[in-house]
Each structure stands twice: as C-alpha cells, then as structure tokens.
Design a protein around this motif. Structure first.
Motif, PDB file in Angstrom:
ATOM      1  N   ILE A 104       0.839  -1.193   0.000  1.00 31.60           N
ATOM      2  CA  ILE A 104       0.000   0.000   0.000  1.00 31.60           C
ATOM      3  C   ILE A 104       0.879   1.251   0.000  1.00 31.60           C
ATOM      4  O   ILE A 104       1.820   1.369   0.768  1.00 31.60           O
ATOM      5  CB  ILE A 104      -0.920   0.010   1.234  1.00 31.60           C
ATOM      6  N   GLY A 105       0.559   2.168  -0.891  1.00 33.08           N
ATOM      7  CA  GLY A 105       1.305   3.414  -0.960  1.00 33.08           C
ATOM      8  C   GLY A 105       2.470   3.382  -1.931  1.00 33.08           C
ATOM      9  O   GLY A 105       3.042   4.419  -2.241  1.00 33.08           O
ATOM     10  N   THR A 106       2.844   2.193  -2.416  1.00 35.20           N
ATOM     11  CA  THR A 106       3.967   2.117  -3.360  1.00 35.20           C
ATOM     12  C   THR A 106       3.533   1.575  -4.714  1.00 35.20           C
ATOM     13  O   THR A 106       4.360   1.280  -5.562  1.00 35.20           O
ATOM     14  CB  THR A 106       5.086   1.220  -2.798  1.00 35.20           C
ATOM     15  N   VAL A 107       2.217   1.443  -4.934  1.00 36.27           N
ATOM     16  CA  VAL A 107       1.707   0.877  -6.176  1.00 36.27           C
ATOM     17  C   VAL A 107       1.093   1.983  -7.039  1.00 36.27           C
ATOM     18  O   VAL A 107       0.200   2.701  -6.572  1.00 36.27           O
ATOM     19  CB  VAL A 107       0.658  -0.216  -5.897  1.00 36.27           C
ATOM     20  N   PRO A 108       1.524   2.137  -8.290  1.00 38.73           N
ATOM     21  CA  PRO A 108       0.942   3.168  -9.150  1.00 38.73           C
ATOM     22  C   PRO A 108      -0.449   2.760  -9.608  1.00 38.73           C
ATOM     23  O   PRO A 108      -0.761   1.574  -9.719  1.00 38.73           O
ATOM     24  CB  PRO A 108       1.924   3.226 -10.324  1.00 38.73           C
ATOM     25  N   PRO A 109      -1.315   3.711  -9.897  1.00 33.10           N
ATOM     26  CA  PRO A 109      -2.670   3.394 -10.337  1.00 33.10           C
ATOM     27  C   PRO A 109      -2.694   2.914 -11.786  1.00 33.10           C
ATOM     28  O   PRO A 109      -1.715   3.039 -12.523  1.00 33.10           O
ATOM     29  CB  PRO A 109      -3.401   4.729 -10.194  1.00 33.10           C
ATOM     30  N   GLY A 110      -3.823   2.362 -12.193  1.00 33.74           N
ATOM     31  CA  GLY A 110      -4.013   1.956 -13.580  1.00 33.74           C
ATOM     32  C   GLY A 110      -3.611   0.520 -13.835  1.00 33.74           C
ATOM     33  O   GLY A 110      -3.278  -0.241 -12.915  1.00 33.74           O
ATOM     34  N   PHE A 111      -3.647   0.138 -15.114  1.00 37.16           N
ATOM     35  CA  PHE A 111      -3.311  -1.218 -15.532  1.00 37.16           C
ATOM     36  C   PHE A 111      -1.889  -1.259 -16.088  1.00 37.16           C
ATOM     37  O   PHE A 111      -1.466  -0.351 -16.805  1.00 37.16           O
ATOM     38  CB  PHE A 111      -4.305  -1.705 -16.585  1.00 37.16           C
TER      39      PHE A 111
END
Length: 244
Positions: A104-111
C-alpha cells in the motif's frame, strides 16, 4: 433581395469552411495526445508461443489494434515467462500463478503489463523478455517501467540479433538505470514497428521484478486524412449551394 440571399449563402459557405477548418485543427491537435497500449482489463496476454507454455492460465485480454502480436523469449536460465495485464493494487489467483497485490502506498494506479516467471516464487518473480510486433510503424512509443532497482537488467536488449527494436531512442537511457524502490522510469522511442523488452533481474531469492506500460500517439497521416475529408465536405456543400 437577391443580393441578400447571395450574401446569406456566401456567409453559410464561409461558416461551413470555418467549421471544417476548426474540425481539422481539432483533429490535428489530439495527435500529440498519448494513447495507452495497455488493455483496461485484468487477465493474461495471449502470446504467440502460449501453447508451448501450457495454454492460458487466466482469462485472455483483448490487445489494442496497434499490437499485432507478443512473443515470450527465453530467459537467461532457459525458462519462458507469461505476461499479464494487472491492477497492481489487487490480488489475482490464476492457479499456477498468484499475482499478489503490491505494498500500500507504493503501487501506481491503472493497468500494467506484468511478467511472471512461473517456475520461481510461484509466479511472483516479475521478469521476462517479450517481443512486441505492431500493425504499423509508430511515430513515438513511450515505455514506462515500474520499480527498476537493478542496473543493466531492464530495457531493450541488443545482445541477440533481430530481437531488440528498429526504433531510435529519443528520451531516457538504455538499459534502464537502477532507481529507488517503486520508481517509474520512462523511455521514448521513435519510428517503432517492433520492440523487445527485457524486464527485471532473474536471480535466486526475490530478484528484481519490473512491470511496464506502453503508450503511443496517433499516426499523423491518419489525422490529416480525416481533416482533409472534413474540408472536402465543406467544399462539396459550397458546390451544392452554387447549383441551388
């Protein structure tokens, strides 16, 4: 009255031409807008050699029309990786491959395209080498890499013949330099009809996993062609007005 009628017809023609030119400008302007080449759904990318890998293990995604095919090339240890489209914030269980959610907090949004080395870490090692063939030469192709923490292991390889790219690097370094945890590194290539991407560092233990996105811009010729049609329609209207 005739002169007024003629004036109104001319005004209508001018308005039509202005509208067409506005449409043309509007069509040309978006040519600089980025177009994602990542399917907006989670699932597995159907590779040219998927049968050799044992068939699909997850639902197949529909690739954008600009992507003709994708092939998995051998890793340094002789294995072949699968390729998924994944929302990195969610977990997915495909049986032999479990794609866990990121921190959590280190994952970029989108596919993102997410490689998976099935033989190691139960599919969690995000390494692989993939050759993308496009249906036309792309004026620009941007590759966005997520979490490149090792140097000289990710990017467009040039150590085997006819498997890197026919494009020219416009922006960024190749191979991709090492960065901090959860970094995003960007390359831009010019005039690309095929490109091979090597992702991550395949080592014992956790290794270095890398996910990626592809992005391009519409072909200028296509946009100009649409603009020409709009102008032709306006001139056709003017010709019909003259006949009337």
């Amino acid at each position: 009255m005739k002169s007024l009628s003629t004036l109104f017809r001319h005004s209508a023609t001018v308005a039509s031409l202005l509208a067409a030119s506005t449409v043309t400008v509007g069509l040309i302007a978006p040519s600089a807008s980025a177009l994602s080449l990542v399917p907006q759904e989670e699932g597995e990318v159907e590779l040219l050699n998927i049968d050799d890998l044992g068939g699909l293990v997850g639902p197949a995604v529909t690739l954008p029309d600009l992507i003709a095919s994708v092939k998995s090339l051998a890793n340094p240890d002789g294995t072949f990786s699968r390729l998924f489209v994944d929302d990195l914030s969610t977990a997915n269980d495909y049986g032999i491959v479990q794609l866990q959610a990121g921190d959590i907090g280190t994952v970029p949004p989108g596919f993102w395209y997410r490689p998976s080395e099935v033989e190691e870490e139960n599919g969690q090692l995000e390494v692989g080498t993939f050759k993308f063939m496009f249906t036309e030469t792309l004026p620009e192709l941007t590759v966005r890499y997520f979490d490149t923490e090792s140097s000289n292991t990710t990017g467009v390889p040039d150590f085997f013949a006819d498997a890197d790219t026919d494009g020219t690097l416009l922006f960024g370094e190749n191979p991709v330099p090492a960065g901090e945890n959860a970094n995003i590194y960007t390359q831009t290539w010019e005039n690309v009809s095929f490109i091979t991407l090597k992702l991550g560092k395949d080592t014992a233990g956790t290794g270095d996993g890398v996910d990626f996105q592809l992005e391009t811009v519409p072909e200028p010729g296509t946009v100009l062609g649409l603009g020409a049609l709009a102008m032709a329609g306006a001139f056709g209207l003017r010709k019909r007005n003259k006949k009337a």
